[in-house]
Design a protein around this motif. Sequence first.
Motif, PDB file in Angstrom:
ATOM      1  N   LEU A   1      -5.069   7.876  -9.173  1.00  0.00           N
ATOM      2  CA  LEU A   1      -5.821   6.672  -8.827  1.00  0.00           C
ATOM      3  C   LEU A   1      -5.520   5.538  -9.799  1.00  0.00           C
ATOM      4  CD1 LEU A   1      -9.274   8.261  -7.878  1.00  0.00           C
ATOM      5  CD2 LEU A   1      -7.569   7.285  -6.326  1.00  0.00           C
ATOM      6  N   VAL A   2      -5.322   5.868 -11.071  1.00  0.00           N
ATOM      7  CA  VAL A   2      -4.982   4.849 -12.067  1.00  0.00           C
ATOM      8  C   VAL A   2      -3.609   4.252 -11.759  1.00  0.00           C
ATOM      9  CG1 VAL A   2      -4.368   4.483 -14.497  1.00  0.00           C
ATOM     10  CG2 VAL A   2      -6.414   5.786 -13.915  1.00  0.00           C
ATOM     11  N   ILE A   3      -2.641   5.095 -11.419  1.00  0.00           N
ATOM     12  CA  ILE A   3      -1.287   4.614 -11.117  1.00  0.00           C
ATOM     13  C   ILE A   3      -1.305   3.711  -9.891  1.00  0.00           C
ATOM     14  CG2 ILE A   3       1.028   5.311 -10.397  1.00  0.00           C
ATOM     15  CD1 ILE A   3       0.683   7.830 -12.101  1.00  0.00           C
ATOM     16  N   MET A   4      -2.121   4.043  -8.892  1.00  0.00           N
ATOM     17  CA  MET A   4      -2.191   3.218  -7.679  1.00  0.00           C
ATOM     18  C   MET A   4      -2.645   1.798  -7.987  1.00  0.00           C
ATOM     19  SD  MET A   4      -3.695   5.542  -4.596  1.00  0.00           S
ATOM     20  CE  MET A   4      -3.002   7.139  -4.207  1.00  0.00           C
ATOM     21  N   LYS A   5      -3.464   1.636  -9.014  1.00  0.00           N
ATOM     22  CA  LYS A   5      -3.967   0.306  -9.360  1.00  0.00           C
ATOM     23  C   LYS A   5      -2.976  -0.501 -10.185  1.00  0.00           C
ATOM     24  CE  LYS A   5      -8.846   1.707  -9.395  1.00  0.00           C
ATOM     25  NZ  LYS A   5     -10.071   1.841 -10.222  1.00  0.00           N
ATOM     26  N   ASP A   6      -1.941   0.171 -10.686  1.00  0.00           N
ATOM     27  CA  ASP A   6      -0.934  -0.503 -11.507  1.00  0.00           C
ATOM     28  C   ASP A   6      -0.070  -1.387 -10.609  1.00  0.00           C
ATOM     29  OD1 ASP A   6       1.133  -1.253 -13.242  1.00  0.00           O
ATOM     30  OD2 ASP A   6       1.054   0.653 -14.312  1.00  0.00           O
ATOM     31  N   SER A   7       0.084  -2.651 -10.969  1.00  0.00           N
ATOM     32  CA  SER A   7       0.856  -3.586 -10.141  1.00  0.00           C
ATOM     33  C   SER A   7       2.362  -3.360 -10.243  1.00  0.00           C
ATOM     34  CB  SER A   7       0.534  -5.030 -10.538  1.00  0.00           C
ATOM     35  OG  SER A   7       0.856  -5.252 -11.906  1.00  0.00           O
TER      36      SER A   7
ATOM     37  N   ILE B   1       5.963  -1.407  -9.949  1.00  0.00           N
ATOM     38  CA  ILE B   1       6.536  -0.474  -8.985  1.00  0.00           C
ATOM     39  C   ILE B   1       7.338   0.589  -9.729  1.00  0.00           C
ATOM     40  CG2 ILE B   1       8.121  -0.188  -7.044  1.00  0.00           C
ATOM     41  CD1 ILE B   1       7.473  -2.970  -6.161  1.00  0.00           C
ATOM     42  N   GLY B   2       7.052   1.843  -9.428  1.00  0.00           N
ATOM     43  CA  GLY B   2       7.776   2.948 -10.040  1.00  0.00           C
ATOM     44  C   GLY B   2       8.862   3.492  -9.127  1.00  0.00           C
ATOM     45  N   THR B   3       9.472   4.577  -9.559  1.00  0.00           N
ATOM     46  CA  THR B   3      10.588   5.160  -8.819  1.00  0.00           C
ATOM     47  C   THR B   3      10.159   5.626  -7.435  1.00  0.00           C
ATOM     48  OG1 THR B   3      11.594   5.899 -10.886  1.00  0.00           O
ATOM     49  CG2 THR B   3      12.356   6.946  -8.850  1.00  0.00           C
ATOM     50  N   TYR B   4       9.030   6.332  -7.362  1.00  0.00           N
ATOM     51  CA  TYR B   4       8.571   6.846  -6.072  1.00  0.00           C
ATOM     52  C   TYR B   4       8.263   5.693  -5.110  1.00  0.00           C
ATOM     53  CZ  TYR B   4       8.009  11.472  -8.211  1.00  0.00           C
ATOM     54  OH  TYR B   4       8.232  12.671  -8.841  1.00  0.00           O
ATOM     55  N   GLY B   5       7.602   4.679  -5.610  1.00  0.00           N
ATOM     56  CA  GLY B   5       7.256   3.549  -4.766  1.00  0.00           C
ATOM     57  C   GLY B   5       8.468   2.789  -4.289  1.00  0.00           C
TER      58      GLY B   5
ATOM     59  N   GLY C   1       2.891  10.506  -6.041  1.00  0.00           N
ATOM     60  CA  GLY C   1       4.120  11.129  -6.500  1.00  0.00           C
ATOM     61  C   GLY C   1       4.198  11.283  -8.008  1.00  0.00           C
ATOM     62  N   GLY C   2       3.606  10.330  -8.738  1.00  0.00           N
ATOM     63  CA  GLY C   2       3.771  10.332 -10.188  1.00  0.00           C
ATOM     64  C   GLY C   2       2.616  10.876 -10.986  1.00  0.00           C
ATOM     65  N   GLY C   3       1.463  11.062 -10.364  1.00  0.00           N
ATOM     66  CA  GLY C   3       0.294  11.535 -11.102  1.00  0.00           C
ATOM     67  C   GLY C   3       0.103  13.033 -10.987  1.00  0.00           C
ATOM     68  N   MET C   4      -0.327  13.654 -12.063  1.00  0.00           N
ATOM     69  CA  MET C   4      -0.546  15.108 -12.065  1.00  0.00           C
ATOM     70  C   MET C   4      -2.007  15.473 -11.790  1.00  0.00           C
ATOM     71  SD  MET C   4       2.472  16.176 -12.466  1.00  0.00           S
ATOM     72  CE  MET C   4       2.151  17.919 -12.674  1.00  0.00           C
ATOM     73  N   THR C   5      -2.906  14.522 -11.943  1.00  0.00           N
ATOM     74  CA  THR C   5      -4.318  14.767 -11.671  1.00  0.00           C
ATOM     75  C   THR C   5      -4.838  13.677 -10.742  1.00  0.00           C
ATOM     76  OG1 THR C   5      -5.127  13.432 -13.535  1.00  0.00           O
ATOM     77  CG2 THR C   5      -4.609  15.763 -13.974  1.00  0.00           C
TER      78      THR C   5
ATOM     79  N   GLY D   1       0.820  -1.209   0.000  1.00  0.00           N
ATOM     80  CA  GLY D   1       0.000   0.000   0.000  1.00  0.00           C
ATOM     81  C   GLY D   1       0.852   1.256   0.000  1.00  0.00           C
ATOM     82  N   LEU D   2       1.910   1.258   0.816  1.00  0.00           N
ATOM     83  CA  LEU D   2       2.815   2.411   0.838  1.00  0.00           C
ATOM     84  C   LEU D   2       3.444   2.635  -0.529  1.00  0.00           C
ATOM     85  CD1 LEU D   2       4.499   4.553   2.425  1.00  0.00           C
ATOM     86  CD2 LEU D   2       6.159   2.729   2.855  1.00  0.00           C
ATOM     87  N   THR D   3       3.863   1.551  -1.162  1.00  0.00           N
ATOM     88  CA  THR D   3       4.496   1.650  -2.483  1.00  0.00           C
ATOM     89  C   THR D   3       3.534   2.223  -3.513  1.00  0.00           C
ATOM     90  OG1 THR D   3       5.889  -0.267  -1.974  1.00  0.00           O
ATOM     91  CG2 THR D   3       5.663   0.326  -4.285  1.00  0.00           C
ATOM     92  N   ASP D   4       2.319   1.685  -3.554  1.00  0.00           N
ATOM     93  CA  ASP D   4       1.333   2.163  -4.533  1.00  0.00           C
ATOM     94  C   ASP D   4       0.927   3.606  -4.259  1.00  0.00           C
ATOM     95  OD1 ASP D   4       1.338  -0.247  -5.862  1.00  0.00           O
ATOM     96  OD2 ASP D   4      -0.417  -1.039  -4.829  1.00  0.00           O
ATOM     97  N   MET D   5       0.782   3.961  -2.982  1.00  0.00           N
ATOM     98  CA  MET D   5       0.420   5.339  -2.648  1.00  0.00           C
ATOM     99  C   MET D   5       1.509   6.309  -3.087  1.00  0.00           C
ATOM    100  SD  MET D   5      -0.538   7.036   1.068  1.00  0.00           S
ATOM    101  CE  MET D   5       1.179   7.156   1.640  1.00  0.00           C
ATOM    102  N   ALA D   6       2.768   5.947  -2.831  1.00  0.00           N
ATOM    103  CA  ALA D   6       3.877   6.816  -3.220  1.00  0.00           C
ATOM    104  C   ALA D   6       3.946   6.974  -4.728  1.00  0.00           C
ATOM    105  CB  ALA D   6       5.191   6.264  -2.681  1.00  0.00           C
ATOM    106  N   ASP D   7       3.772   5.870  -5.457  1.00  0.00           N
ATOM    107  CA  ASP D   7       3.792   5.937  -6.923  1.00  0.00           C
ATOM    108  C   ASP D   7       2.654   6.798  -7.455  1.00  0.00           C
ATOM    109  OD1 ASP D   7       6.029   4.568  -7.811  1.00  0.00           O
ATOM    110  OD2 ASP D   7       5.064   2.612  -7.673  1.00  0.00           O
TER     111      ASP D   7
END
Length: 258
Positions: free
Chosen positions: A106-112, A114-118, A97-101, A88-94
């Motif tokens: 919310l779309v990025i949080m559902k992505d399985s 892991i990005g840089t922020y996460g 941190g990565g979305g502009m809107t 959850g922490l990883t998805d929240m950070a991604d």
Amino acid sequence: MLSRVRYQVELFLLSLSFFSRIPVPASVPYSTERMNQSGRYFSLVGLLLGLICYGIYSLCALVLPEHLSILLMMGGSLLLTGAFHEDGLTDMADGIGGGMTTERRLVIMKDSRIGTYGAAALIIALLVKYSVLSSLAMHVSMLQILLVGYGLSRAVAASLIYDMPYVSDTQTSKSKPLASRQTARELGILLFFGVIPCIGLDLSILLVIGCVSCLLRFALKQWLLRRIGGFTGDCLGGVQQITELTIYLIFAAIMIPF
């Protein structure tokens, strides 16, 4: 009377099955309503997990140094929860941190993936937890520290359900059971079990942890409202991890001599 007690036990077992990998009897009744209500025992599940983790640490400490015992305990904790809250922490950070809107976050949080922020958030969280707990283990008993960290952090996180809107898609979200708001009674039960491990703490530590937890909850609530308009299941996991780490840092700041 017995039927009421049995009902509460079944709610606890549902909460245990949702928030951990600990097996529960297949005969435990399930319904959406029961699953919604089971969130009241999130902090009690945390106390059980904290107790098990202390057992892992204590057994390892019989034959290993403190820092290795803490590392193995953290591994055991990840297995017990399936890294549920760390995910959850990883998805929240991604997402945030990565979305502009709001929609993009919310779309990025559902992505399985892991990005840089996460990845950065997860690495820092695990390193801080390992470093702080290793330092604490050399100076104080770990039992109450773990119980406070595991129990109170889950109470703070799950209390957001009481006064925040759920903003994820309830039809596809894995956290659909959390979509319904808590009643005042459910919030009271949640906070009761979250505060229990704080009994017996030195007054100064108790006041600091209480004040900081309240301020942290307020700050994270306002931040989430501004960024996504409410909470998701990932956000609850993120808040739990942030609160747990903060509690350990408070213990370290007060109890470890310079």
